[in-house]
Write an enzyme that holds these catalytic residues in place. Structure first.
Site, PDB file in Angstrom:
ATOM      1  N   ASP A  82       0.837  -1.199   0.000  1.00  7.92           N
ATOM      2  CA  ASP A  82       0.000   0.000   0.000  1.00  7.92           C
ATOM      3  C   ASP A  82       0.873   1.251   0.000  1.00  7.92           C
ATOM      4  O   ASP A  82       0.530   2.248   0.621  1.00  7.92           O
ATOM      5  CB  ASP A  82      -0.934  -0.018   1.213  1.00  7.92           C
ATOM      6  CG  ASP A  82      -2.093   0.963   1.072  1.00  7.92           C
ATOM      7  OD1 ASP A  82      -2.388   1.380  -0.065  1.00  7.92           O
ATOM      8  OD2 ASP A  82      -2.704   1.322   2.098  1.00  7.92           O
ATOM      9  N   ASP A  95      -3.284  -3.112  -2.435  1.00 10.41           N
ATOM     10  CA  ASP A  95      -4.373  -2.131  -2.424  1.00 10.41           C
ATOM     11  C   ASP A  95      -4.257  -1.178  -3.608  1.00 10.41           C
ATOM     12  O   ASP A  95      -3.188  -1.039  -4.211  1.00 10.41           O
ATOM     13  CB  ASP A  95      -4.339  -1.339  -1.109  1.00 10.41           C
ATOM     14  CG  ASP A  95      -5.577  -0.468  -0.922  1.00 10.41           C
ATOM     15  OD1 ASP A  95      -6.607  -0.738  -1.571  1.00 10.41           O
ATOM     16  OD2 ASP A  95      -5.508   0.486  -0.113  1.00 10.41           O
ATOM     17  N   ASN A  96      -5.381  -0.530  -3.941  1.00 12.43           N
ATOM     18  CA  ASN A  96      -5.425   0.522  -4.966  1.00 12.43           C
ATOM     19  C   ASN A  96      -4.969   0.035  -6.333  1.00 12.43           C
ATOM     20  O   ASN A  96      -4.321   0.768  -7.084  1.00 12.43           O
ATOM     21  CB  ASN A  96      -4.578   1.729  -4.555  1.00 12.43           C
ATOM     22  CG  ASN A  96      -4.993   2.353  -3.245  1.00 12.43           C
ATOM     23  OD1 ASN A  96      -4.186   2.479  -2.336  1.00 12.43           O
ATOM     24  ND2 ASN A  96      -6.258   2.733  -3.129  1.00 12.43           N
ATOM     25  N   GLU A 132     -11.166   4.279  -0.984  1.00  8.08           N
ATOM     26  CA  GLU A 132     -11.504   4.564   0.394  1.00  8.08           C
ATOM     27  C   GLU A 132     -12.430   5.768   0.558  1.00  8.08           C
ATOM     28  O   GLU A 132     -12.158   6.852   0.047  1.00  8.08           O
ATOM     29  CB  GLU A 132     -10.239   4.768   1.238  1.00  8.08           C
ATOM     30  CG  GLU A 132      -9.065   5.428   0.517  1.00  8.08           C
ATOM     31  CD  GLU A 132      -8.170   4.400  -0.170  1.00  8.08           C
ATOM     32  OE1 GLU A 132      -8.700   3.538  -0.902  1.00  8.08           O
ATOM     33  OE2 GLU A 132      -6.954   4.470   0.044  1.00  8.08           O
ATOM     34  N   LYS A 171       2.601   3.226  -5.857  1.00  2.00           N
ATOM     35  CA  LYS A 171       2.076   2.169  -6.727  1.00  2.00           C
ATOM     36  C   LYS A 171       3.106   1.681  -7.750  1.00  2.00           C
ATOM     37  O   LYS A 171       3.106   0.497  -8.110  1.00  2.00           O
ATOM     38  CB  LYS A 171       0.809   2.658  -7.442  1.00  2.00           C
ATOM     39  CG  LYS A 171      -0.232   3.281  -6.490  1.00  2.00           C
ATOM     40  CD  LYS A 171      -0.472   2.445  -5.243  1.00  2.00           C
ATOM     41  CE  LYS A 171      -1.189   3.240  -4.171  1.00  2.00           C
ATOM     42  NZ  LYS A 171      -1.245   2.528  -2.869  1.00  2.00           N
TER      43      LYS A 171
END
Length: 261
Positions: free
Chosen positions: A188, A216-217, A246, A191
């Site tokens: 996280d 994540d993401n 989120e 990226k």
């Protein structure tokens, strides 16, 4: 008339700031990130003389019970939904994170990207007896806040917050912390570092057969090179969990990848 005009103008600006723009951008990830993570954060930093992590920490200290990790999570979720958005994994994706951590029940866990410690607390509270989490954070100011959030949750004995670049630390985790391999890795951080960092974990022998990676993401902001790698590689078995960015309604998700060795 001038006073009335000023009041109306201020009222309109307040409505735009607190309701209209947030309502519009919540369905578009790029706009949501631009609004919340650039415009609003910079304005509030300049206006208050504090940083978003400091404001989040204050909310935890005011609303959460010391030693109660669930109340710390609830306080951060309340802050992010009702006061000021922050880019942690969030409550919706947080339940997916909880499910995966509970399923794996890792004795050794690694988190890349601590930020303010929200996901750190979510992970650490679910570790089995004797479990340990190492979390890497590049920004020393974030790490300082995260340590206080983790301590407020009563989890400081289970968590090691390490400051520095993930690419610098990963080759030295074994010698510094006596880790043979990780059972669970949560990605996280930046990226563009997802792919090089898992390749580095592979090269350093820190992944074992059955290690679970959760990223994540992967949709917003997005990690296309990472997704292509774990989905096409013979070394991974991957599954996508669709969700939302989120505290918004913009599309996002988590990618769970089991290392096959």
């Amino acid at each position: 008339n001038l006073t009335k005009y000023t009041v109306c103008l201020l009222g309109a600006l307040y409505a735009l700031w607190s309701w209209f723009i947030p309502a519009v951008v919540q369905f578009n990830g790029s706009l949501a990130l631009l609004w919340h993570d650039v415009i609003v954060e910079r304005c509030l930093d300049a206006f208050t003389g504090t940083t978003r992590p400091q404001r989040l920490l204050r909310a935890v200290q005011e609303r959460a019970t010391r030693g109660d990790s669930e109340s710390v999570i609830a306080a951060i979720d309340h802050f992010c939904r009702h006061q000021e958005w922050a880019m942690n994994v969030g409550d919706e994706k947080g339940f997916i994170l909880d499910s995966v951590v509970s399923e794996v029940s890792p004795q050794t866990a690694l988190e890349l990207g601590t930020y303010c410690g929200y996901s750190t607390v979510r992970i650490a509270r679910l570790l089995p007896p004797g479990g340990h989490l190492i979390t890497l954070e590049f920004n020393p100011n974030y790490a300082a806040v995260a340590r206080q959030v983790i301590a407020w949750a009563g989890l400081e004995d289970m968590v090691q917050v390490v400051e520095g670049a993930s690419g610098d630390w990963i080759p030295h985790l074994r010698e510094h912390f006596g880790i043979e391999s990780f059972d669970f890795v949560f990605l996280d951080h930046w990226k563009e570092l997802y792919l090089p960092d898992i390749k580095l974990l592979e090269e350093c022998g820190l992944l074992r057969k059955g290690t679970v990676l959760l990223a994540d993401n992967v949709v917003c902001p997005g990690t296309p090179d990472y997704l292509e790698y774990v989905r096409k590689s013979q070394s991974y078995e991957s599954h996508y969990f669709g969700s939302h960015l989120e505290y918004t309604r913009a599309e996002d998700g988590l990618e769970k990848s089991v290392y096959l060795g």
